[in-house]
Design a protein around this motif. Sequence first.
Motif, mmCIF file in Angstrom:
data_model
loop_
_atom_site.group_PDB
_atom_site.id
_atom_site.type_symbol
_atom_site.label_atom_id
_atom_site.label_comp_id
_atom_site.label_asym_id
_atom_site.label_seq_id
_atom_site.Cartn_x
_atom_site.Cartn_y
_atom_site.Cartn_z
ATOM 1 N N LEU A 1 0.822 -1.208 0.000
ATOM 2 C CA LEU A 1 0.000 0.000 0.000
ATOM 3 C C LEU A 1 0.858 1.261 0.000
ATOM 4 C CD1 LEU A 1 -2.752 -1.049 2.567
ATOM 5 C CD2 LEU A 1 -3.192 -0.315 0.216
ATOM 6 N N LYS A 2 1.887 1.261 0.833
ATOM 7 C CA LYS A 2 2.755 2.433 0.918
ATOM 8 C C LYS A 2 3.528 2.640 -0.378
ATOM 9 C CE LYS A 2 5.010 2.922 4.864
ATOM 10 N NZ LYS A 2 5.729 2.551 6.109
ATOM 11 N N LEU B 1 4.897 12.439 1.802
ATOM 12 C CA LEU B 1 5.749 11.249 1.779
ATOM 13 C C LEU B 1 6.404 10.991 3.130
ATOM 14 C CD1 LEU B 1 7.493 11.431 -1.721
ATOM 15 C CD2 LEU B 1 6.013 9.615 -0.864
ATOM 16 N N ALA B 2 6.845 12.027 3.798
ATOM 17 C CA ALA B 2 7.518 11.850 5.091
ATOM 18 C C ALA B 2 6.587 11.207 6.107
ATOM 19 C CB ALA B 2 8.019 13.197 5.603
ATOM 20 N N GLN B 3 5.309 11.631 6.109
ATOM 21 C CA GLN B 3 4.336 11.051 7.039
ATOM 22 C C GLN B 3 3.982 9.623 6.641
ATOM 23 O OE1 GLN B 3 0.634 13.195 7.250
ATOM 24 N NE2 GLN B 3 0.025 12.288 9.206
ATOM 25 N N LEU B 4 3.900 9.389 5.334
ATOM 26 C CA LEU B 4 3.584 8.053 4.835
ATOM 27 C C LEU B 4 4.623 7.033 5.301
ATOM 28 C CD1 LEU B 4 1.851 6.202 2.996
ATOM 29 C CD2 LEU B 4 3.326 6.907 1.090
ATOM 30 N N PHE C 1 -3.010 3.492 8.108
ATOM 31 C CA PHE C 1 -3.102 3.856 6.687
ATOM 32 C C PHE C 1 -4.551 4.221 6.339
ATOM 33 C CE2 PHE C 1 -3.747 3.114 2.209
ATOM 34 C CZ PHE C 1 -2.575 3.567 1.607
ATOM 35 N N ASP C 2 -5.490 3.408 6.829
ATOM 36 C CA ASP C 2 -6.896 3.678 6.536
ATOM 37 C C ASP C 2 -7.385 4.944 7.222
ATOM 38 O OD1 ASP C 2 -7.260 1.531 4.828
ATOM 39 O OD2 ASP C 2 -7.789 0.149 6.441
ATOM 40 N N ASP C 3 -6.842 5.247 8.406
ATOM 41 C CA ASP C 3 -7.177 6.498 9.098
ATOM 42 C C ASP C 3 -6.714 7.710 8.297
ATOM 43 O OD1 ASP C 3 -8.646 6.599 11.476
ATOM 44 O OD2 ASP C 3 -7.020 5.709 12.626
ATOM 45 N N LEU C 4 -5.460 7.659 7.845
ATOM 46 C CA LEU C 4 -4.827 8.821 7.225
ATOM 47 C C LEU C 4 -5.183 9.000 5.755
ATOM 48 C CD1 LEU C 4 -1.263 8.448 8.804
ATOM 49 C CD2 LEU C 4 -2.974 10.184 9.366
ATOM 50 N N ILE C 5 -5.480 7.906 5.072
ATOM 51 C CA ILE C 5 -5.690 7.992 3.621
ATOM 52 C C ILE C 5 -7.078 7.484 3.221
ATOM 53 C CG2 ILE C 5 -4.899 7.207 1.365
ATOM 54 C CD1 ILE C 5 -2.063 7.189 2.414
#
Length: 338
Positions: free
Chosen positions: A208-209, A227-230, A239-243
């Motif tokens: 995913l990343k 990208l830095a946060q990813l 991942f589901d929270d942020l994206i």
Amino acid sequence: MAQISSEETLIGQNDTPFFHPMPWARNPHLQTMLPRLLRRRVLFTPVWHRLDLPDGDFVDLAWSEDPHQARHKPRLVVFHGLEGSLHSPYAHGLINAAKARGWLGVVMHFRGCSGEPNRLNRIYHSGETEDGTWFLHWLQREFGNVPTAAVGYSLGGNMLACLLAKEGAQAPLDAAAIVSAPFVLEACSYHMEKGFSRVYQRYLLNLLKGNATRKLKAYPGTLPIELAQLKQVRRLREFDDLITARIHGFADAIDYYRQCSAMPLLNQIAKPTLIIHAKDDPFMDHHVIPDPDTLPPQVEYQLTEHGGHVGFVGGTLRHPEMWLEKRIPDWLKTYLGA
């Protein structure tokens, strides 16, 4: 009430074979990983087609043969799992089995899953049925009304169950099959954070990343994260929270999981459907097993003792057998033709 199949009730029923795991490979992790070792190569030459969507984005289709020349043939559609594609062993294996039966097979890649980032500030998720529904209606308009079935694996299976429930009797399908679907997403997310399942979480999260990184580089600003946060994301739920949740209008990952889990919708499925789970699936637990009393009569449910997650490898090491590639076409032949 649905038909319920178990290893005990299946004995002696030739039309509903049960699964015999490879003798030395009953372990759920071996079952899950073996297909990637045994099915590395696509056994046919796919015909690729980019399908433009009404919103200006696209999905890529991989056909078993030229669809214009095979438009008269029964059709089998595959919806892959999380970060899957034609190159997933279960996908190209089933398409090849469909081709051998004289059917036209096609994998509809979810947005961004065919190797090229999609254009818009959205991706795909377990309850995103709009692309699948639009594609199935397009298929009918473009190539005519012939017997058509769909098979969904894992995330694609939960999506297909949601699609079937939402469309009801109007679904442009004659039948469907669903394999290893995480019908209760919240419970599955917790399960993936325990024990050996964390290995699978890390593997899926890296995919995913990687996909999100390619999208951010190709189309900056199309994801609500830098990208830095990813790079700091360590869990699928994060991942589901942020994206996933943020770009699709959910409050957070839990809201997404609760709104998009197919379990509460299974009783609304109106088309003949086969659902297959393995008790030892390392991606999920007993929460995904539906109560048979809640399933409609047109849904057949099969729960096997072994099989792992989209594994189901039988036979021997010298002659391995991918059980799903026989079980699913055998079940669908009633609707697609022998």
